[in-house]
Every structure is written in structure tokens, then in C-alpha cells.
Design a protein around this motif. Structure first.
Motif, PDB file in Angstrom:
ATOM      1  N   ASP A 185      52.480  49.652  41.912  1.00 44.10           N
ATOM      2  CA  ASP A 185      52.955  51.031  41.920  1.00 44.10           C
ATOM      3  C   ASP A 185      53.061  51.477  43.379  1.00 44.10           C
ATOM      4  OD1 ASP A 185      53.354  53.780  41.823  1.00 44.10           O
ATOM      5  OD2 ASP A 185      51.857  54.113  40.257  1.00 44.10           O
ATOM      6  N   PRO A 186      54.246  51.332  43.998  1.00 42.83           N
ATOM      7  CA  PRO A 186      54.401  51.649  45.419  1.00 42.83           C
ATOM      8  C   PRO A 186      53.948  53.060  45.787  1.00 42.83           C
ATOM      9  CG  PRO A 186      56.421  50.693  44.557  1.00 42.83           C
ATOM     10  CD  PRO A 186      55.502  50.907  43.394  1.00 42.83           C
ATOM     11  N   GLU A 187      54.217  54.038  44.928  1.00 40.17           N
ATOM     12  CA  GLU A 187      53.804  55.420  45.220  1.00 40.17           C
ATOM     13  C   GLU A 187      52.285  55.523  45.301  1.00 40.17           C
ATOM     14  OE1 GLU A 187      55.679  58.672  44.716  1.00 40.17           O
ATOM     15  OE2 GLU A 187      57.527  57.592  45.145  1.00 40.17           O
ATOM     16  N   ARG A 188      51.601  54.928  44.332  1.00 41.84           N
ATOM     17  CA  ARG A 188      50.136  54.968  44.311  1.00 41.84           C
ATOM     18  C   ARG A 188      49.574  54.177  45.495  1.00 41.84           C
ATOM     19  NH1 ARG A 188      45.833  57.552  43.717  1.00 41.84           N
ATOM     20  NH2 ARG A 188      44.150  56.590  42.600  1.00 41.84           N
ATOM     21  N   TYR A 189      50.185  53.044  45.800  1.00 42.84           N
ATOM     22  CA  TYR A 189      49.749  52.261  46.955  1.00 42.84           C
ATOM     23  C   TYR A 189      49.840  53.104  48.222  1.00 42.84           C
ATOM     24  CZ  TYR A 189      49.971  47.732  44.440  1.00 42.84           C
ATOM     25  OH  TYR A 189      49.784  46.674  43.606  1.00 42.84           O
ATOM     26  N   ARG A 190      50.948  53.806  48.363  1.00 47.00           N
ATOM     27  CA  ARG A 190      51.153  54.652  49.554  1.00 47.00           C
ATOM     28  C   ARG A 190      50.060  55.723  49.650  1.00 47.00           C
ATOM     29  NH1 ARG A 190      55.943  53.862  50.243  1.00 47.00           N
ATOM     30  NH2 ARG A 190      56.741  54.707  48.298  1.00 47.00           N
ATOM     31  N   GLU A 191      49.714  56.304  48.502  1.00 45.81           N
ATOM     32  CA  GLU A 191      48.690  57.356  48.474  1.00 45.81           C
ATOM     33  C   GLU A 191      47.322  56.862  48.920  1.00 45.81           C
ATOM     34  OE1 GLU A 191      48.401  58.942  44.532  1.00 45.81           O
ATOM     35  OE2 GLU A 191      50.492  59.584  44.492  1.00 45.81           O
ATOM     36  N   VAL A 192      46.942  55.674  48.486  1.00 47.72           N
ATOM     37  CA  VAL A 192      45.558  55.238  48.712  1.00 47.72           C
ATOM     38  C   VAL A 192      45.376  54.100  49.715  1.00 47.72           C
ATOM     39  CG1 VAL A 192      44.782  56.045  46.467  1.00 47.72           C
ATOM     40  CG2 VAL A 192      45.521  53.685  46.724  1.00 47.72           C
ATOM     41  N   LEU A 193      46.429  53.367  50.036  1.00 43.38           N
ATOM     42  CA  LEU A 193      46.278  52.204  50.907  1.00 43.38           C
ATOM     43  C   LEU A 193      46.919  52.365  52.282  1.00 43.38           C
ATOM     44  CD1 LEU A 193      46.933  49.320  48.360  1.00 43.38           C
ATOM     45  CD2 LEU A 193      44.732  50.155  49.156  1.00 43.38           C
ATOM     46  N   ALA A 194      48.003  53.117  52.362  1.00 43.02           N
ATOM     47  CA  ALA A 194      48.741  53.192  53.624  1.00 43.02           C
ATOM     48  C   ALA A 194      48.123  54.204  54.587  1.00 43.02           C
ATOM     49  CB  ALA A 194      50.189  53.559  53.370  1.00 43.02           C
TER      50      ALA A 194
ATOM     51  N   TRP B  93      55.002  44.544  49.745  1.00 41.09           N
ATOM     52  CA  TRP B  93      54.666  45.927  50.083  1.00 41.09           C
ATOM     53  C   TRP B  93      53.468  45.966  51.025  1.00 41.09           C
ATOM     54  CZ3 TRP B  93      50.882  49.429  50.428  1.00 41.09           C
ATOM     55  CH2 TRP B  93      51.257  50.757  50.597  1.00 41.09           C
ATOM     56  N   LEU B  94      52.427  45.230  50.709  1.00 43.05           N
ATOM     57  CA  LEU B  94      51.219  45.205  51.544  1.00 43.05           C
ATOM     58  C   LEU B  94      51.542  44.712  52.956  1.00 43.05           C
ATOM     59  CD1 LEU B  94      48.766  43.751  48.876  1.00 43.05           C
ATOM     60  CD2 LEU B  94      48.691  46.076  49.812  1.00 43.05           C
ATOM     61  N   ASP B  95      52.336  43.656  53.048  1.00 34.36           N
ATOM     62  CA  ASP B  95      52.715  43.115  54.361  1.00 34.36           C
ATOM     63  C   ASP B  95      53.562  44.115  55.148  1.00 34.36           C
ATOM     64  OD1 ASP B  95      51.344  40.752  53.802  1.00 34.36           O
ATOM     65  OD2 ASP B  95      53.160  39.680  53.149  1.00 34.36           O
ATOM     66  N   ALA B  96      54.542  44.721  54.483  1.00 33.08           N
ATOM     67  CA  ALA B  96      55.425  45.681  55.148  1.00 33.08           C
ATOM     68  C   ALA B  96      54.677  46.915  55.632  1.00 33.08           C
ATOM     69  CB  ALA B  96      56.558  46.095  54.202  1.00 33.08           C
ATOM     70  N   ASN B  97      53.581  47.246  54.959  1.00 37.82           N
ATOM     71  CA  ASN B  97      52.804  48.431  55.321  1.00 37.82           C
ATOM     72  C   ASN B  97      51.532  48.095  56.093  1.00 37.82           C
ATOM     73  OD1 ASN B  97      54.071  51.013  53.963  1.00 37.82           O
ATOM     74  ND2 ASN B  97      54.401  49.284  52.592  1.00 37.82           N
ATOM     75  N   ALA B  98      51.458  46.860  56.563  1.00 36.15           N
ATOM     76  CA  ALA B  98      50.345  46.387  57.397  1.00 36.15           C
ATOM     77  C   ALA B  98      48.974  46.672  56.779  1.00 36.15           C
ATOM     78  CB  ALA B  98      50.442  46.984  58.797  1.00 36.15           C
ATOM     79  N   VAL B  99      48.877  46.449  55.479  1.00 34.36           N
ATOM     80  CA  VAL B  99      47.606  46.620  54.786  1.00 34.36           C
ATOM     81  C   VAL B  99      46.880  45.273  54.797  1.00 34.36           C
ATOM     82  CG1 VAL B  99      46.491  47.163  52.582  1.00 34.36           C
ATOM     83  CG2 VAL B  99      48.504  48.458  53.318  1.00 34.36           C
ATOM     84  N   ALA B 100      45.680  45.262  55.345  1.00 31.52           N
ATOM     85  CA  ALA B 100      44.882  44.038  55.392  1.00 31.52           C
ATOM     86  C   ALA B 100      44.382  43.713  53.989  1.00 31.52           C
ATOM     87  CB  ALA B 100      43.708  44.216  56.345  1.00 31.52           C
ATOM     88  N   TYR B 101      44.559  42.451  53.592  1.00 31.88           N
ATOM     89  CA  TYR B 101      44.097  42.050  52.265  1.00 31.88           C
ATOM     90  C   TYR B 101      43.717  40.579  52.240  1.00 31.88           C
ATOM     91  CZ  TYR B 101      48.766  40.029  51.512  1.00 31.88           C
ATOM     92  OH  TYR B 101      49.919  39.281  51.613  1.00 31.88           O
ATOM     93  N   GLU B 102      42.917  40.255  51.250  1.00 33.16           N
ATOM     94  CA  GLU B 102      42.562  38.876  50.961  1.00 33.16           C
ATOM     95  C   GLU B 102      43.015  38.614  49.541  1.00 33.16           C
ATOM     96  OE1 GLU B 102      38.545  36.265  50.119  1.00 33.16           O
ATOM     97  OE2 GLU B 102      38.406  38.006  51.436  1.00 33.16           O
ATOM     98  N   PHE B 103      43.763  37.538  49.325  1.00 31.29           N
ATOM     99  CA  PHE B 103      44.266  37.209  47.998  1.00 31.29           C
ATOM    100  C   PHE B 103      43.314  36.255  47.288  1.00 31.29           C
ATOM    101  CE2 PHE B 103      46.728  34.154  45.356  1.00 31.29           C
ATOM    102  CZ  PHE B 103      46.969  35.007  44.299  1.00 31.29           C
ATOM    103  N   ILE B 104      43.043  36.540  46.020  1.00 28.08           N
ATOM    104  CA  ILE B 104      42.217  35.681  45.192  1.00 28.08           C
ATOM    105  C   ILE B 104      42.989  35.395  43.909  1.00 28.08           C
ATOM    106  CG2 ILE B 104      40.034  35.468  43.932  1.00 28.08           C
ATOM    107  CD1 ILE B 104      39.073  37.678  46.067  1.00 28.08           C
TER     108      ILE B 104
END
Length: 121
Positions: free
Chosen positions: A112-121, A25-36
Motif C-alpha cells: 500500500d504505497p500511501e500507507r508506506y509513505r505515511e509510516v516509512l518515508a 518502492w522501498l528502494d526508491a524511497n531510500a527505506v532501509a530494510y532487511e528481507f526475510i
């Protein structure tokens, strides 16, 4: 929100199916992230007090996983904040995943894709 100079931090365990959904989801929505990987990096115990303050131990505790089911009935029945935090520190697989830190001290728990869309996209 995330920005290219301020990616969100994604905590979890690499081989978890829920993590794979979150990464996709993060990759498809071009959200920059660092994985730990909190199991390998050993950051869970240090981060738990902050995560608990942000969302509460009940939301952090993964009661659906195999690690929870393997606990003794007495441990599960008598769970409280102190024992839950101690268990999650000792066994990071008891922490729901993913945990996504973003913005100024904000935390998303679980996929939670809906919540991700609300706050990350």
C-alpha cells in the motif's frame, strides 16, 4: 519509522509480484530494510502468534492466491483463527505479503504505497 541502524524487516517470498513492487518502492524511497523469505527461512510459524496479535488472522490470510483456491471447500468454509494459523504455518504462501515490521512492534500487511509513505518515508 526506520533508521539506518534499525531497518525494517520485510517478510515475504522473493519471486512474488507484490513483493517486487514493495522492494521497488522501498528502494526508491531510500527505506532501509532487511528481507526475510519466510518460505525458505521457516520463520512464519514462529512469527504468526505475534503477527496475529498485531493485526489479526483475517488480515494476514491471503484469500486471493492460488494456495487458498486449492484448499478444499470444507477448509475454506470452516476457517477460524486456529485453523487459519495452522494453515498459514504449514503453507506460508497463505500469508499476505509483504509483511513489514518496523518501529516498536508495528506491522504493515500487503503493498500500500500511501500507507508506506505515511509510516516509512
Amino acid at each position: 519509522m526506520t533508521t539506518p541502524d534499525r531497518p525494517c524487516l520485510v517478510y515475504g517470498i522473493k519471486n512474488c509480484d507484490t513483493m517486487k513492487k514493495a522492494f521497488a518502492w522501498l528502494d526508491a524511497n531510500a527505506v532501509a530494510y532487511e528481507f526475510i523469505d519466510y518460505k525458505k527461512a521457516g520463520v512464519a510459524a514462529g512469527k504468526l502468534p505475534e503477527w496475529n496479535r498485531l493485526v489479526g488472522w483475517e488480515k494476514l490470510l491471503n484469500r486471493q492466491g492460488l494456495t487458498w483456491r486449492k484448499l478444499a471447500e470444507e477448509q475454506r468454509a470452516g476457517i477460524d483463527e486456529a485453523s487459519a494459523l495452522a494453515l498459514m504455518a504449514a503453507q506460508p504462501t497463505l500469508i499476505k505479503r509483504p509483511l513489514i515490521e518496523f518501529g516498536d512492534a508495528q506491522l504493515l500487511v500487503g503493498f500500500d504505497p500511501e500507507r508506506y509513505r505515511e509510516v516509512l518515508a
